[in-house]
Write a protein that holds these residues in place. Structure first.
Motif, PDB file in Angstrom:
ATOM      1  N   THR A 271       0.946   5.341   0.213  1.00  0.00           N
ATOM      2  CA  THR A 271       0.112   6.442   0.684  1.00  0.00           C
ATOM      3  C   THR A 271       0.880   7.749   0.615  1.00  0.00           C
ATOM      4  OG1 THR A 271      -1.052   4.960   2.202  1.00  0.00           O
ATOM      5  CG2 THR A 271      -1.254   7.327   2.617  1.00  0.00           C
TER       6      THR A 271
ATOM      7  N   ILE B 210       0.867  -1.182   0.000  1.00  0.00           N
ATOM      8  CA  ILE B 210       0.000   0.000   0.000  1.00  0.00           C
ATOM      9  C   ILE B 210       0.904   1.231   0.000  1.00  0.00           C
ATOM     10  CG2 ILE B 210      -1.778   1.300   1.232  1.00  0.00           C
ATOM     11  CD1 ILE B 210      -2.580  -1.386   2.550  1.00  0.00           C
TER      12      ILE B 210
ATOM     13  N   ILE C  60      -4.173   7.233  -1.649  1.00  0.00           N
ATOM     14  CA  ILE C  60      -3.724   5.863  -1.380  1.00  0.00           C
ATOM     15  C   ILE C  60      -3.802   5.070  -2.674  1.00  0.00           C
ATOM     16  CG2 ILE C  60      -4.182   3.746  -0.065  1.00  0.00           C
ATOM     17  CD1 ILE C  60      -5.439   5.455   2.099  1.00  0.00           C
ATOM     18  N   ASN C  61      -2.822   4.193  -2.888  1.00  0.00           N
ATOM     19  CA  ASN C  61      -2.836   3.349  -4.071  1.00  0.00           C
ATOM     20  C   ASN C  61      -2.350   1.946  -3.718  1.00  0.00           C
ATOM     21  OD1 ASN C  61      -3.307   2.767  -6.764  1.00  0.00           O
ATOM     22  ND2 ASN C  61      -1.197   3.216  -7.375  1.00  0.00           N
ATOM     23  N   SER C  62      -2.964   0.959  -4.360  1.00  0.00           N
ATOM     24  CA  SER C  62      -2.560  -0.436  -4.209  1.00  0.00           C
ATOM     25  C   SER C  62      -2.984  -1.168  -5.479  1.00  0.00           C
ATOM     26  CB  SER C  62      -3.193  -1.069  -2.967  1.00  0.00           C
ATOM     27  OG  SER C  62      -4.609  -1.038  -3.067  1.00  0.00           O
TER      28      SER C  62
ATOM     29  N   ASN D 139       2.498   5.624  -7.179  1.00  0.00           N
ATOM     30  CA  ASN D 139       1.414   6.469  -6.700  1.00  0.00           C
ATOM     31  C   ASN D 139       1.708   7.888  -7.163  1.00  0.00           C
ATOM     32  OD1 ASN D 139      -0.665   7.778  -5.406  1.00  0.00           O
ATOM     33  ND2 ASN D 139      -0.266   6.920  -3.385  1.00  0.00           N
TER      34      ASN D 139
ATOM     35  N   ASP E 179       0.328  -4.912   3.863  1.00  0.00           N
ATOM     36  CA  ASP E 179      -0.954  -5.328   4.431  1.00  0.00           C
ATOM     37  C   ASP E 179      -0.772  -6.694   5.100  1.00  0.00           C
ATOM     38  OD1 ASP E 179      -3.558  -5.837   5.091  1.00  0.00           O
ATOM     39  OD2 ASP E 179      -4.310  -5.883   3.026  1.00  0.00           O
TER      40      ASP E 179
ATOM     41  N   ARG F 141      -1.379  -3.186   9.347  1.00  0.00           N
ATOM     42  CA  ARG F 141      -0.365  -2.833   8.360  1.00  0.00           C
ATOM     43  C   ARG F 141       0.986  -2.667   9.039  1.00  0.00           C
ATOM     44  NH1 ARG F 141      -3.271   2.056   4.897  1.00  0.00           N
ATOM     45  NH2 ARG F 141      -5.149   0.905   4.240  1.00  0.00           N
TER      46      ARG F 141
END
Length: 406
Positions: free
Chosen positions: A150, A148, A160-162, A177, A199, A205
């Motif tokens: 952020t 993840i 946030i990107n995943s 990101n 994660d 996390r």
């Protein structure tokens, strides 16, 4: 981090751990403890498999090298340095109870990561009200869907990107990101941080890496403006003023006045929180159109191009009028002369006595006019005035320049 598993009749899957029970009369617990719950490439890892069954056989399987330790109800594998992007540990527990044998098999694949995180460098300084992007390239993580990324503005989460794709162990596909924003004055000195987390499941996390960048912003919308373009007499000191408005940060703006490539000594003042004013005393030495240049720039930000403005100021020559009234005996003829020797425009020269104009002439050069009179006693102490008007052919000079000599 640990997982607690309780055997049941049939087939059960929990997260990535799957168990098969062949014959169960009484249940027992199996627990896998992992330290750390996600492991950095090259770091150590310990996996412990334990059970509540007292009459047990525990088998832990993994690719060597590792060190193994055990006791009556647990067995552990310790890896001194993880050198593979996929680590598979299998735990098999056999339990003898009430004349029956129960078997549980579980498999654990820890997340492996490195700590390489990079932010694509933004410009040295960002212009207010323009769009920019901050790009963060995350660490290598397998499975990749455990990462993840952020973006934080200070402590505030802004993006946030995943990814939902786990990828393959031998693939180095880095998650990105990209945060796009409009720069503002409030971004000046603001720290933006890209935080990489793994994660761990169950809303947990683990932060694994971060990188920060502190932004600088500026506002420089308007070019400098030079005030007072009126003609100036040669060798007469005047004050030049140049102003730049809508500037941020105002205290780092440098404003300079120059003439013929030479910077003039000047004084800086700031007001309204966004305006810089530069004033300089200037004494022209040569007549004619003279260019004055005002340059504004940020000395601390060489990447921001300077802005210039210039004006042409008419420098003129207009010598003082001279009047000559010689002393004479009564009855003699005398000439009263009125002269201007040097001008840059159209000259209107008058010799006056009270409200009477005794002589009057137009010229574009220096001239002398005169009036002849008979010296009489009653003329003694009378006042004669040499009055000169010069008109310049410039729009900023609507009224003529007037000089008098009595």
């Amino acid at each position: 981090m640990h997982y607690t598993l309780t055997s049941r009749c049939g087939y059960l899957c929990f997260l990535t751990l799957c168990f098969a029970v062949t014959d169960i009369i009484a249940g027992f617990e199996e627990q896998i403890t992992v330290n750390p719950p996600a492991v950095a490439f090259g770091d150590s890892l310990t996996v412990n498999c334990s059970t509540t069954c007292t009459n047990n056989t525990i088998i832990l399987e993994a690719i060597r090298p590792y060190q193994e330790s055990y006791d009556a109800q647990w067995r552990a594998l310790s890896f001194s340095s993880i050198q593979s992007w996929t680590v598979k540990v299998t735990c098999l527990v056999k339990c003898q109870a009430f004349g029956n044998q129960m078997i549980n098999v579980s498999e654990y694949n820890p997340t492996v990561y490195n700590r390489e995180i990079n932010i694509t460098s933004p410009p040295e300084v960002l212009e207010v009200n323009r769009r920019y992007s901050l790009e963060c390239i995350g660490p290598r993580v397998y499975p990749n869907n455990k990462l993840i990324l952020t973006w934080l503005r200070g402590s505030e989460i802004v993006q946030i990107n995943s990814t939902g794709k786990p990828g393959l162990p031998d693939e180095d596909l880095r998650l990105r990101n990209v945060f796009s924003f409009t720069a503002s004055v409030s971004d000046d000195g603001q720290e933006y941080t890209c935080l990489a987390e793994v994660d761990l499941g169950l809303d947990s996390r683990k932060p694994i890496a971060n990188s920060s960048v502190t932004l600088q912003t500026f506002s420089f919308m308007d070019p400098p403006r030079i005030f007072d373009q009126r003609p100036v007499e040669v060798k007469q000191e005047v004050t030049l003023t140049c102003e730049v408005s809508n500037v941020y940060p105002v205290d780092t703006m440098r404003v300079r006045l120059s003439q013929a490539g030479e910077e003039l000594n000047s004084t800086t003042t700031w007001f309204n929180g966004n305006t810089v004013r530069q004033t300089a005393a200037w004494t022209p030495q040569v007549a004619g159109p003279t260019e004055i240049v005002c340059t504004a720039d940020f000395e601390e930000y060489p990447s921001v191009p300077p802005k210039n403005s210039s004006i042409f100021i008419v420098v003129y020559v207009f010598s003082d009028p001279e009047i000559q009234l010689p002393v004479s005996l009564e009855g003699n003829l005398v000439n009263v002369t009125c002269s201007v020797f040097n001008v840059s425009g159209q000259l209107q020269l008058r010799l006056k006595n009270g409200g009477d104009i005794l002589a009057n002439e137009l010229s574009n050069t220096g001239i002398t006019i005169y009036h002849t009179l008979d010296a009489q006693a009653h003329l003694d102490k009378q006042q004669y005035v040499c009055e000169a008007e010069m008109k310049l052919r410039v729009q900023s000079m609507a009224s003529p320049i007037v000089k008098k000599q009595v």
